[in-house]
Design an enzyme around this catalytic site. Structure first.
Site, mmCIF file in Angstrom:
data_model
loop_
_atom_site.group_PDB
_atom_site.id
_atom_site.type_symbol
_atom_site.label_atom_id
_atom_site.label_comp_id
_atom_site.label_asym_id
_atom_site.label_seq_id
_atom_site.Cartn_x
_atom_site.Cartn_y
_atom_site.Cartn_z
ATOM 1 N N LYS A 167 0.900 -1.155 0.000
ATOM 2 C CA LYS A 167 0.000 0.000 0.000
ATOM 3 C C LYS A 167 0.934 1.198 0.000
ATOM 4 O O LYS A 167 2.053 1.099 0.504
ATOM 5 C CB LYS A 167 -0.840 0.025 1.281
ATOM 6 N N HIS B 298 2.620 6.890 2.230
ATOM 7 C CA HIS B 298 2.320 8.248 1.778
ATOM 8 C C HIS B 298 2.468 9.278 2.895
ATOM 9 O O HIS B 298 2.873 8.949 4.014
ATOM 10 C CB HIS B 298 0.919 8.302 1.182
ATOM 11 N N HIS C 115 1.453 8.629 6.405
ATOM 12 C CA HIS C 115 2.283 7.794 7.280
ATOM 13 C C HIS C 115 3.379 8.578 7.962
ATOM 14 O O HIS C 115 4.002 8.099 8.909
ATOM 15 C CB HIS C 115 2.952 6.672 6.486
#
Ligand code: ARG
Length: 576
Positions: free
Chosen positions: A127, A130, A133
């Site tokens: 995933k 980005h 995070h």
């Protein structure tokens, strides 16, 4: 270093036998308005017990303690005793301590013998890693550094999202449409594409869902082909995450992610089953927490596959048994608050009270982009690595423009650009949502990382300008108590010294509240007060005693700024 609060409480305790020392200490305030003193003691509470008006109590107390040598002046104002500490005592003690301890100033042995786990970042494999995070990553790293400075034994864990039914889907997609080179070239983006493709295709061909489920079942059973692919996805993704961690200077002690617990779950499922805590519900297994207002936690799906919370139950117990933690801190978005409340409640129901007592969820708010919220599905993802690269790029442009001749520009741009993003992240109270804006992040004059870094570099350049001999003398006299402190009694100097003096306390508060932004705020205050001192006063004067005293304060400021930035995970370059 003299502990003023303690010394003041001891003085007051002699006059107030009806109160405990700790009670008195807890009542001492630090007034916002410095005209009201460095410390203040409110007497409202005492009125009833002493059967006197609070103003009178304050006046009597002021009279009794005012001659102590730690004070310059003590005044009664209404119901308060306002205390002004001796500037010489404060500055002499503070400067000697900071300069003596250098990089260690602010650290202590408070946490000796206790182990604290900080779990942070914990991205999901395949995933996007980005901008969202960044919060867990950077807040967690700072909490780690803060606790470490307080002497705790630290364990940093990255609880990777490397397990779950989505891996069935990914492997299924890879087998149908994937190829090796793409994965190796750009693992996360490619795996994400497979995942998205799977969801598109399954609309027309529902049998893909069964296929994916079957694959995941094989993975859980440990079938070699599935395990090999999964392992490969994980390794490739981890390489990509590590690139970002390297840029941020972040390391881990353990990457035990969700998959690590797959063989540790059966034991706890059995415990849950046998104790009757877990019950059947429409083929699935649940724990009913309605009576605690926490809804129902799904533990096992009807197809028998485990889920997120089951792995967390196993992880918490494993960590307690392995590390015997004093605290187990989860730095995870506020959206998962219910999850953690459920987790801790289940641990208690299972009788793991001691484990649950040490568990703490440290939540944080959302980051939004100016363009709107991020959405994986709409391709509106901002990859963290791209943000960091862009920050470095932009910083390079700013430095080249401000300081055309500067050498080593690449290294400085890296430290300042990345530092700016990290500092910005830690500027807000963590629970607040915020909007990511480039102008704010890279502003060299605002309350930003570059501003604090710049102030630190300014201290370094002043030290250089003063010359090695003066710097050495300042250091020596600070340690021996021989500085001429009269030169440091100006408003800005005094306030600056007070802030430096309070720095160790701020670290303790930041730890107690899991709030790195307290440190961020404090280094901004120190930088601002230093710049006021720098503008108000002539530092490199012809008077040697004065110069040496002031350079000692510059040196102390430099040390504290460097240490404070260090706790945030931000570098302090000597030149900018
Ligand atoms: N991988 C999860 C996510 O990205 C975060 C994991 C949080 N930690 C935990 N122990 N559940 O949402």
């Amino acid at each position: 270093m003299l502990d003023f609060k303690k010394a003041i409480s001891e003085l007051l305790a002699k006059e107030l036998p009806e109160l405990y020392l700790d009670e008195i200490k807890g009542m001492i305030e630090v007034p916002q308005d410095t005209k009201m003193g460095d410390y203040a003691f409110p007497c409202f509470r005492l009125a009833k017990e002493l059967k006197k008006a609070p103003q009178i109590i304050a006046a009597e107390l002021a009279e009794k303690i005012k001659d102590a040598d730690i004070f310059e002046n003590v005044e009664q104002v209404n119901a308060y005793v306002n205390m002004f500490v001796s500037k010489d005592k404060l500055s002499g003690d503070t400067l000697s301590e900071v300069i003596e301890r250098g990089d260690d100033y602010g650290s202590s042995e408070l946490g000796e013998g206790k182990t604290v786990i900080v779990e942070f970042s914990s991205p999901n494999i395949a995933k996007p890693f980005h901008i969202g995070h960044i919060r867990s990553t950077v807040i967690g790293n700072s909490i780690y550094k803060i606790y470490k400075a307080l002497g705790y034994k630290m364990v940093r864990i990255n609880h990777l999202g490397d397990y779950g039914t989505q891996f069935g889907k990914m492997i299924c997609a890879y087998r149908h449409w994937g190829n090796k080179e793409d994965v190796e070239r750009e693992p996360i983006k490619t795996l994400l594409e497979y995942y998205t493709k799977f969801h598109e295709e399954v609309e027309n061909d529902p049998s893909l869902d069964d296929e994916a489920r079957e694959i995941f079942a094989k993975l859980e059973r440990g079938e070699p082909e599935e395990v090999e692919l999964w392992q490969w996805f994980r390794d490739e993704s981890l390489k990509e995450f590590s690139r970002v961690y390297n840029m941020l200077g972040i390391e881990y002690d353990s990457y035990a992610g969700e998959s690590f617990y797959s063989d540790k779950m059966p034991r706890h499922e059995k415990e849950l089953e046998e104790s009757g805590i877990m019950v059947d519900s429409q083929g699935a297994k649940i724990v009913d927490l309605e009576d605690q207002g926490l809804g129902v936690a799904l533990i096992k799906k009807s197809d028998g596959s485990s889920i997120y919370i089951t792995r967390d139950i196993a992880a918490a117990i494993y960590r307690k048994e392995t590390y015997d933690f004093y605290k187990n801190i989860y730095v995870v978005a506020a959206q998962q608050s219910l999850h953690f409340q459920q987790l801790f409640a289940i641990l208690r129901l299972m009788g793991y009270d001691e484990c649950a007592d040490g568990c703490v969820h440290v939540p944080f708010g959302l980051v939004r982009l100016e363009e709107g919220t991020m959405s994986t599905r709409h391709g509106r993802v901002v990859f963290l690595e791209d943000v960091l690269n862009r920050a470095v790029e932009k910083t390079r442009e700013i430095i080249a423009e401000k300081n055309p001749g500067s050498d080593n520009i690449d290294e400085i741009a890296k430290q300042v650009g990345i530092g700016a993003v990290v500092f910005n992240e830690l500027s807000n109270n963590r629970i607040k949502d915020y909007v990511f804006k480039w102008e704010t992040v890279l502003n060299f004059d605002g309350e930003t990382g570059p501003y604090v870094q710049y102030t630190h570099a300014r201290c370094c350049s002043l030290l250089k300008r003063a010359g090695d001999e003066v710097a050495a003398k300042a250091e020596e006299l600070a340690k021996s108590g021989g500085l001429k402190l009269d030169y440091l009694t100006g408003d800005a100097a005094h306030e600056l010294i007070k802030l430096i003096y309070n720095y160790p306390d701020v670290i303790v508060q930041a730890a107690d509240r899991y709030e790195p932004s307290l440190v961020t705020r404090h280094v901004i205050d120190i930088a601002q007060e230093f710049n006021r001192f720098y503008h108000d006063e002539h530092i490199i004067t012809d008077n040697d005693d004065e110069k040496v005293a002031k350079i000692a304060l510059v040196l102390a400021t430099k040390n504290v700024l460097k240490n404070g930035l260090g706790l945030l995970g931000v570098n302090a370059p000597e030149r900018m």
